[in-house]
Write an enzyme that holds these catalytic residues in place. Structure first.
Site, PDB file in Angstrom:
ATOM      1  CB  SER A 214      60.853 -58.910 -30.608  1.00 37.26           C
ATOM      2  OG  SER A 214      62.187 -58.458 -30.403  1.00 37.26           O
ATOM      3  CG  ASP A 215      61.122 -55.574 -36.500  1.00 31.73           C
ATOM      4  OD1 ASP A 215      62.367 -55.502 -36.557  1.00 31.73           O
ATOM      5  OD2 ASP A 215      60.383 -55.158 -37.420  1.00 31.73           O
ATOM      6  CD1 TRP A 216      67.948 -55.266 -33.826  1.00 28.41           C
ATOM      7  CD2 TRP A 216      66.570 -56.920 -34.375  1.00 28.41           C
ATOM      8  NE1 TRP A 216      68.703 -56.418 -33.958  1.00 28.41           N
ATOM      9  CE2 TRP A 216      67.889 -57.440 -34.296  1.00 28.41           C
ATOM     10  CE3 TRP A 216      65.526 -57.788 -34.698  1.00 28.41           C
ATOM     11  CZ2 TRP A 216      68.183 -58.787 -34.528  1.00 28.41           C
ATOM     12  CZ3 TRP A 216      65.810 -59.119 -34.937  1.00 28.41           C
ATOM     13  CH2 TRP A 216      67.130 -59.612 -34.848  1.00 28.41           C
TER      14      TRP A 216
END
Length: 584
Positions: A214-216
């Site tokens: 995932s993106d952060w």
């Protein structure tokens, strides 16, 4: 196995000590290894280990040179290994739907084939050093405005022809070990929770075998993300690590097979990127690269920056500079260049070339006068600064004006509001033109700008954001040591209103509607025969070429019938031409 699905802290994946697998460090890395050297439990964008700052993706795309991208990828992989980084978060593959996107400096092009070709070479280079590349942000993440919550509404043809092919190409050609899912929604489902995007398209259609990260902070529902095919949620969180997934296993919403398959992919990634030997150590016992390696990477960065500059205009052969000419250098960006983007990709460079000092070294201090023209970080000027600039230009044979977009104009998290240069930069251009006919504009920017002054200026050099060696590269180009060879990887419009998505960008608070569909960039301008300031593919040289022996033949590309074009290119001008390479 469920706990393996969340990071240990802000930058580490979890260790598996029973299998001898250490915690793997992940960090941003599109144009340099941004290794945070402070507490990994929280983010810090300013305290980082020195690393080579290469030109940004918007610059490198103008090289149109996959072999150069492969070299840079290998250098990034080498530095990542030396700094103890196992996963490099890059490259950025999102299409430049609008020149207003605040993160366009981190993306390659408005064209998916060019983006995919360059990204594939980059990924291959990084992974040749035993470091995972992580292309991002899948998918249709084309604006910063409300990027964490906006729902992208795009028809399937636009997705299949414009926004997904670059990712597909890099999956099929370079086989990245990791892939990052974006914050935004896509047609009603968050990308991190989309079975269609992660399951149907990425894994089944493209055959992707790697880890999806995932993106952060992009995961909203852990169970839905796990069901869709997301493997690793970043960053790591305190408290309940399973987030209700244990109950989902009990009630059948999540199957043991889904969990075990995800764990297998994560263990495979951790195994791939484990250190295979001791890293070089400096006097403090910290990982580092040798001085010789740093010098080699700086030289590569200089060559890359030179290949990435685009000569937009050169009336009367004003460039290259001639021996014995007196030169006025105007603009504070000549002394304090804008050389990289802002946000999560900011690098602490190992060294920094400045255009002014590099020009003085080549031409001689006595041949170069300097006036700042504007206040670098305030975006303002004064009459006194403009008077100094006029005086310098009046006495010089050629005037070089360094202007561009300050950091606050282009930054992750915020889109631009217009395509103008700062008012103070425009005033400096006007001041130079008042007293000199021999004016060269050098642009330092990560994305297109409008140029209402372009007809009055004989020469324009687009330098983009050239990295730590960009100053030396500019000296090479301006003095003719290197012949410019860059070609635009994006269209430069005459006005913001001419861009195809202008009426729909950035959308309303909840949705971004891609009503222009496939008509992005040059596809739109060509279809409606709309004039542009500088077209996709434009770029001049100091010499001239003739083209002959054109041959067309059918070929198979990506499973479809294609057309192969072959021709002979002959340098018929007075200057040695740039290196030519094949681009399929």
């Amino acid at each position: 196995m469920l706990e393996l699905r969340t990071g240990r802290d802000f930058w580490h994946a979890r260790a598996v000590p029973e299998l001898g697998l250490e915690a793997v460090f992940m960090t941003d890395g599109p144009h340099g290894v941004r290794k945070q050297n402070s507490d990994p439990r929280r983010v810090n964008l300013t305290t980082t280990e020195p690393a080579t700052c290469f030109p940004t993706a918007s610059a490198l795309a103008a090289s149109w040179n996959p072999e150069l991208l492969r070299e840079i990828g290998a250098a990034l992989g080498r530095e990542a290994r030396a700094l103890g980084v196992g996963v490099l978060l890059g490259p950025g593959l999102n299409i430049k739907r609008s020149p207003l996107c605040g993160r366009n400096f981190e993306y390659f092009s408005e064209d998916p084939l060019l983006s995919g070709t360059l990204a594939s070479a980059y990924v291959s280079g990084v992974q040749s050093r035993g470091v995972a590349a992580c292309p991002k942000h899948l998918a249709a993440n084309n604006q910063e405005h409300r990027r964490m919550t906006i729902d992208t509404l795009a028809d399937e043809r636009a997705l299949r022809e414009i926004y997904l092919p670059g990712f597909e190409q890099v999956v099929r050609q370079a086989k990245p070990w990791a892939m990052m899912a974006a914050y935004n929604g896509l047609n009603g489902r968050y990308c991190t929770e989309s079975p269609w995007l992660l399951g149907t398209v990425l894994r089944r259609e493209w055959g992707y075998q790697g880890v999806v990260i995932s993106d952060w902070g992009a995961v909203n529902d852990r169970t839905q993300a796990a069901r869709a095919g997301l493997d690793l949620e970043m960053p790591g969180l305190s408290g309940d690590l399973t987030g209700g997934m244990s109950q989902a296993l009990l009630d059948g919403r999540l199957t043991p097979e889904q969990v075990s398959e995800s764990a297998r992919r994560l263990l495979d990634l951790l195994s791939r990127v484990q250190p295979t030997g001791p890293f070089p150590q400096d006097e403090d016992g910290l990982p580092s690269l040798s001085a010789r390696a740093q010098e080699a990477h700086h030289a590569l960065a200089r060559r890359a920056a030179a290949e990435s500059c685009v000569l937009l205009k050169n009336e009367g052969g004003l460039l290259p500079l001639k021996e014995g000419q007196s030169i006025a250098v105007l603009g504070a960006m000549a002394q304090e260049p804008r050389y990289q983007g802002a946000g999560s990709s900011v690098i602490t460079p190992t060294c920094l070339d400045t255009p002014l000092e590099e020009l003085r070294q080549v031409l001689g201090t006595g041949q170069v006068t300097y006036a700042p023209g504007y206040i670098r970080h305030e975006g303002t000027t004064t009459e006194e600064l403009l008077l100094q600039a006029r005086a310098a230009a009046r006495q010089a044979d050629v005037t070089l004006v360094f202007v561009g977009l300050p950091e606050v104009f282009e930054v992750e998290g915020v889109d631009r509001k217009h395509l103008d240069l700062p008012h103070s930069h425009r005033e400096l251009i006007d001041a130079a033109l008042e007293v000199s006919e021999h004016v060269v504009i050098i642009l330092q920017n990560g994305a297109p700008v409008v140029m209402p002054w372009h007809r009055r200026v004989p020469a324009i050099l687009e330098a983009y954001l050239g990295g730590q060696a960009g100053g030396g590269a500019l000296a090479d180009l301006l003095t003719g040591r290197v012949n410019p060879s860059g070609k635009l990887a994006e269209s430069f419009p005459l006005r913001l209103e001419d861009t195809p998505c202008h009426a729909f960008f950035p959308g309303d608070p909840k949705t971004a509607e891609y009503r222009e569909s496939v008509y992005v960039g040059y596809r739109y301008y060509d279809s409606v025969e709309a004039p542009v300031l500088f077209p996709f593919g434009h770029g001049l040289s100091y010499t001239q070429f003739e083209y002959s022996d054109l041959q067309l033949s059918r070929t198979e590309f990506g499973g479809d019938d294609g057309l192969e074009v072959r021709l002979r290119v002959t340098n018929v001008g007075p200057v040695r031409g740039p290196k030519l390479f094949s681009f399929t």
